[in-house]
Motif scaffolding. Structure first.
Motif, short mmCIF file in Angstrom:
data_model
loop_
_atom_site.label_atom_id
_atom_site.label_comp_id
_atom_site.label_asym_id
_atom_site.label_seq_id
_atom_site.Cartn_x
_atom_site.Cartn_y
_atom_site.Cartn_z
N TYR A 98 22.30 59.99 14.16
CA TYR A 98 20.82 58.86 13.95
C TYR A 98 20.65 57.20 14.45
O TYR A 98 21.86 56.79 14.45
N ASP A 99 19.84 57.08 15.08
CA ASP A 99 19.46 55.58 15.35
C ASP A 99 20.89 54.96 16.06
O ASP A 99 21.56 53.66 16.23
N SER A 100 20.95 55.91 17.35
CA SER A 100 22.38 55.60 17.91
C SER A 100 22.36 55.66 19.69
O SER A 100 21.36 56.97 19.83
N CYS A 132 13.71 60.73 21.01
CA CYS A 132 14.22 60.31 20.04
C CYS A 132 13.41 61.04 19.08
O CYS A 132 12.78 61.80 18.86
N GLY A 136 10.41 56.30 12.85
CA GLY A 136 10.59 54.59 13.35
C GLY A 136 9.22 54.44 13.85
O GLY A 136 8.61 55.89 14.26
N TYR A 140 9.87 50.85 18.44
CA TYR A 140 11.48 51.05 18.60
C TYR A 140 11.78 52.66 19.02
O TYR A 140 12.63 52.70 19.70
N ASN A 141 11.01 53.44 18.78
CA ASN A 141 11.76 55.09 19.56
C ASN A 141 11.71 55.00 21.15
O ASN A 141 12.56 55.25 21.89
N LEU A 144 14.70 52.92 22.14
CA LEU A 144 15.99 53.81 21.86
C LEU A 144 15.96 55.04 22.99
O LEU A 144 17.15 54.98 23.56
N ARG A 190 16.93 63.95 18.90
CA ARG A 190 17.53 63.01 19.33
C ARG A 190 18.09 63.09 20.64
O ARG A 190 19.87 63.95 20.35
#
Length: 197
Positions: A98-100, A132, A136, A140-141, A144, A190
């Motif tokens: 997550y978020d990485s 992703c 979010g 942002y996505n 990412l 993800r």
């Protein structure tokens, strides 16, 4: 006198036997080489030679056909293996926490396999798609997803794959692999996906 008659009779018998032997031998020696018997044997020899040549030709043609079938089967098997390897390359995504955008050990192993395939297929190029989950903002996505794609690309470059064979794109949350609002669905979204072009 009986002895003389007996001797003469024996001499006569011997002479007759000699004459008879020589006359038979002459007939054998004087036989005509162009008689029907020798013509038949020459024709039989020619027919036998032709039959042997036909058998040899049939054996050669059979061997050629058998080799052609083996080559075709091998080619079909190789084509099927290449197709399976290509599908595995495209269908085996790598996943992120997550978020990485950090590559996990499992992701590195998968990328090593992909680098091996790309090395064996030097004319193949690949598009690396970053994805992703839905949490979010869109912006942002997208950012990412791009980081994830670049992370995979950089690792492949470190493994020797030329930069000009790879391109990246981010879809953010636009193309989820799985629809759902739970952790299992988000974990599958993800990811980085690979398309051979």
């Amino acid at each position: 006198m009986k002895k003389q008659v007996f001797k003469a009779f024996c001499l006569f018998i011997m002479m007759a036997a000699v004459v008879l032997t020589f006359s038979c031998a002459k007939k054998t020696i004087q036989s005509d080489p162009s008689s029907n018997g020798s013509e038949i044997s020459q024709a039989e020899k020619d027919a036998r030679d032709a039959a042997l040549k036909a058998e040899e030709l049939a054996r050669q043609q059979s061997a050629i056909e058998e080799q052609r079938l083996k080559d075709e089967e091998l080619k079909n098997r190789e084509t099927a293996q290449k197709k399976a390897a290509r599908e595995l390359f495209e269908n085996k995504d790598i996943y992120f926490d997550y978020d990485s955008s950090e590559l996990t050990p499992i992701a590195r192993m998968a990328l090593k396999e992909k680098a091996d395939w790309l090395s064996e297929n030097p004319y193949a190029a690949v598009t690396i798609e970053g994805h992703c989950d839905e949490r979010g903002t869109t912006e942002y996505n997208l950012a990412l997803g791009e980081k994830r794609a670049i992370s995979a690309k950089n690792y492949l470059q470190d493994l020797g794959i030329a930069d000009n064979r790879m391109s990246t794109i981010s879809y953010g949350e636009e193309k989820p692999q799985v629809r759902g609002n739970d952790e299992a669905s988000w974990a599958k979204n993800r990811r980085v996906h690979f398309i051979i072009r």
